[in-house]
Design a protein around this motif. Structure first.
Motif, PDB file in Angstrom:
ATOM      1  N   VAL A  94       0.849  -1.192   0.000  1.00  0.00           N
ATOM      2  CA  VAL A  94       0.000   0.000   0.000  1.00  0.00           C
ATOM      3  C   VAL A  94       0.885   1.243   0.000  1.00  0.00           C
ATOM      4  N   PRO A  95       0.611   2.208  -0.887  1.00  0.00           N
ATOM      5  CA  PRO A  95       1.445   3.413  -0.925  1.00  0.00           C
ATOM      6  C   PRO A  95       1.555   4.097   0.432  1.00  0.00           C
ATOM      7  N   PHE A  96       2.750   4.537   0.744  1.00  0.00           N
ATOM      8  CA  PHE A  96       3.060   5.262   1.977  1.00  0.00           C
ATOM      9  C   PHE A  96       2.956   4.393   3.236  1.00  0.00           C
ATOM     10  N   VAL A  97       2.897   3.070   3.047  1.00  0.00           N
ATOM     11  CA  VAL A  97       2.876   2.158   4.188  1.00  0.00           C
ATOM     12  C   VAL A  97       4.085   1.236   4.088  1.00  0.00           C
ATOM     13  N   ASP A  98       4.897   1.200   5.119  1.00  0.00           N
ATOM     14  CA  ASP A  98       6.062   0.328   5.152  1.00  0.00           C
ATOM     15  C   ASP A  98       5.866  -0.690   6.277  1.00  0.00           C
ATOM     16  N   ALA A  99       5.332  -1.850   5.932  1.00  0.00           N
ATOM     17  CA  ALA A  99       5.033  -2.878   6.929  1.00  0.00           C
ATOM     18  C   ALA A  99       5.453  -4.239   6.396  1.00  0.00           C
ATOM     19  N   ARG A 100       6.118  -5.002   7.248  1.00  0.00           N
ATOM     20  CA  ARG A 100       6.608  -6.323   6.864  1.00  0.00           C
ATOM     21  C   ARG A 100       6.424  -7.301   8.026  1.00  0.00           C
ATOM     22  N   VAL A 101       6.293  -8.585   7.660  1.00  0.00           N
ATOM     23  CA  VAL A 101       6.260  -9.647   8.663  1.00  0.00           C
ATOM     24  C   VAL A 101       7.060 -10.832   8.136  1.00  0.00           C
ATOM     25  N   ASN A 102       7.960 -11.360   8.936  1.00  0.00           N
ATOM     26  CA  ASN A 102       8.670 -12.601   8.644  1.00  0.00           C
ATOM     27  C   ASN A 102       8.328 -13.612   9.730  1.00  0.00           C
ATOM     28  N   ILE A 103       7.954 -14.823   9.314  1.00  0.00           N
ATOM     29  CA  ILE A 103       7.600 -15.867  10.273  1.00  0.00           C
ATOM     30  C   ILE A 103       8.378 -17.141   9.924  1.00  0.00           C
ATOM     31  N   LEU A 104       9.196 -17.592  10.855  1.00  0.00           N
ATOM     32  CA  LEU A 104       9.919 -18.854  10.711  1.00  0.00           C
ATOM     33  C   LEU A 104       9.272 -19.884  11.620  1.00  0.00           C
ATOM     34  N   SER A 105       8.890 -21.019  11.058  1.00  0.00           N
ATOM     35  CA  SER A 105       8.214 -22.058  11.835  1.00  0.00           C
ATOM     36  C   SER A 105       8.926 -23.389  11.675  1.00  0.00           C
ATOM     37  N   SER A 106       8.976 -24.144  12.753  1.00  0.00           N
ATOM     38  CA  SER A 106       9.485 -25.515  12.697  1.00  0.00           C
ATOM     39  C   SER A 106       8.441 -26.438  13.299  1.00  0.00           C
ATOM     40  N   MET A 107       8.330 -27.649  12.736  1.00  0.00           N
ATOM     41  CA  MET A 107       7.319 -28.618  13.162  1.00  0.00           C
ATOM     42  C   MET A 107       7.982 -29.969  13.404  1.00  0.00           C
ATOM     43  N   ASP A 108       7.523 -30.679  14.438  1.00  0.00           N
ATOM     44  CA  ASP A 108       8.202 -31.926  14.797  1.00  0.00           C
ATOM     45  C   ASP A 108       7.207 -32.917  15.389  1.00  0.00           C
ATOM     46  N   ASN A 109       7.625 -34.208  15.370  1.00  0.00           N
ATOM     47  CA  ASN A 109       6.860 -35.301  15.998  1.00  0.00           C
ATOM     48  C   ASN A 109       5.427 -35.385  15.463  1.00  0.00           C
ATOM     49  N   TRP A 110       5.313 -35.699  14.180  1.00  0.00           N
ATOM     50  CA  TRP A 110       4.000 -35.769  13.539  1.00  0.00           C
ATOM     51  C   TRP A 110       3.242 -37.023  13.965  1.00  0.00           C
ATOM     52  N   VAL A 111       1.923 -36.848  14.191  1.00  0.00           N
ATOM     53  CA  VAL A 111       1.062 -37.953  14.620  1.00  0.00           C
ATOM     54  C   VAL A 111      -0.184 -37.963  13.735  1.00  0.00           C
ATOM     55  N   PRO A 112      -0.822 -39.130  13.567  1.00  0.00           N
ATOM     56  CA  PRO A 112      -2.035 -39.180  12.718  1.00  0.00           C
ATOM     57  C   PRO A 112      -3.222 -38.478  13.373  1.00  0.00           C
TER      58      PRO A 112
END
Length: 219
Positions: free
Chosen positions: A198-216
């Motif tokens: 959007v013009p004149f708007v400086d906004a950012r988001v970074n999201i790092l995710s890790s996932m472990d031990n998967w179950v049904p």
């Protein structure tokens, strides 16, 4: 950072308007779709998320650890076991809604009659894969997905998604998979990036995710 809401509105509109296109289905693409459906029958027991958001002349960094506590109609429910720093009452982490939108848009393109382009012999992380590219647009919003999959089984190794809304937002998400003895492979890490256009708007988001031990998931 009210501008982030634009992404949710635009992607919701696009998901209702994606066109259907008839074409001959690649047998390997069919296997990749079957693998994608199989992964959805599993859920990680543990998730760690790191959020870095900037906008309105502010920077926010949050680390969240969550653990599976149960199920709600087959969907996983998580308990937050650690959050640093603790958020203000009633305040939610920025970017989570938009990251879910990016996931949903990837799912929209993962269908039998998607306009898929296949390229074999693509090297990534020292191994040769088949690469699938899928892209569609509607109005000002464009979405694309690139998948590196096993050339025999169609099991995913790496997936990248891009969404761009003209003068609204630019999203990118990369997900790395690890082998799984039942599901073939499951997501291990994801890197989500959102920039508001959007013009004149400086906004950012970074999201790092890790996932472990998967179950049904329960049937």
């Amino acid at each position: 950072m009210k501008s982030f809401k634009l992404a949710a509105f635009a992607t919701a509109a696009l998901s209702l308007a994606l066109p259907l296109q008839a074409q001959t289905v690649d047998p390997l693409w069919t296997k990749t779709l079957a693998h994608s459906a199989l992964v959805k029958k599993w859920a990680p027991q543990e998730k760690t998320t790191r959020i870095d958001a900037s906008g309105d002349d502010k920077n926010e960094r949050v680390k969240v650890r969550a653990r599976l506590k149960g199920w709600d109609n087959g969907k996983p429910v998580y308990d937050t076991v650690q959050i640093e720093p603790k958020p203000e009452p009633g305040k939610s982490a920025k970017g989570q809604t938009e990251m879910n939108d990016a996931n949903n848009m990837t799912d929209e393109l993962m269908r039998m009659n998607a306009p898929v382009r296949r390229t074999d012999g693509q090297v990534l992380h020292g191994k040769s894969w088949t690469m699938f590219d899928v892209a569609e647009s509607k109005g000002p919003v464009n979405v694309s997905v690139r998948l590196w999959v096993d050339p025999v089984t169609g099991v995913a190794h790496h997936v990248e998604s891009k969404l761009r809304g003209t003068l609204m937002f630019d999203m990118f998400m990369a997900t790395s998979y690890v082998p799984h003895k039942v599901a073939g492979s499951v997501p291990e890490r994801s890197d989500f990036r959102l920039k508001v256009l959007v013009p004149f708007v400086d906004a950012r988001v970074n999201i790092l995710s890790s996932m472990d031990n998967w179950v049904p998931r329960p049937n």
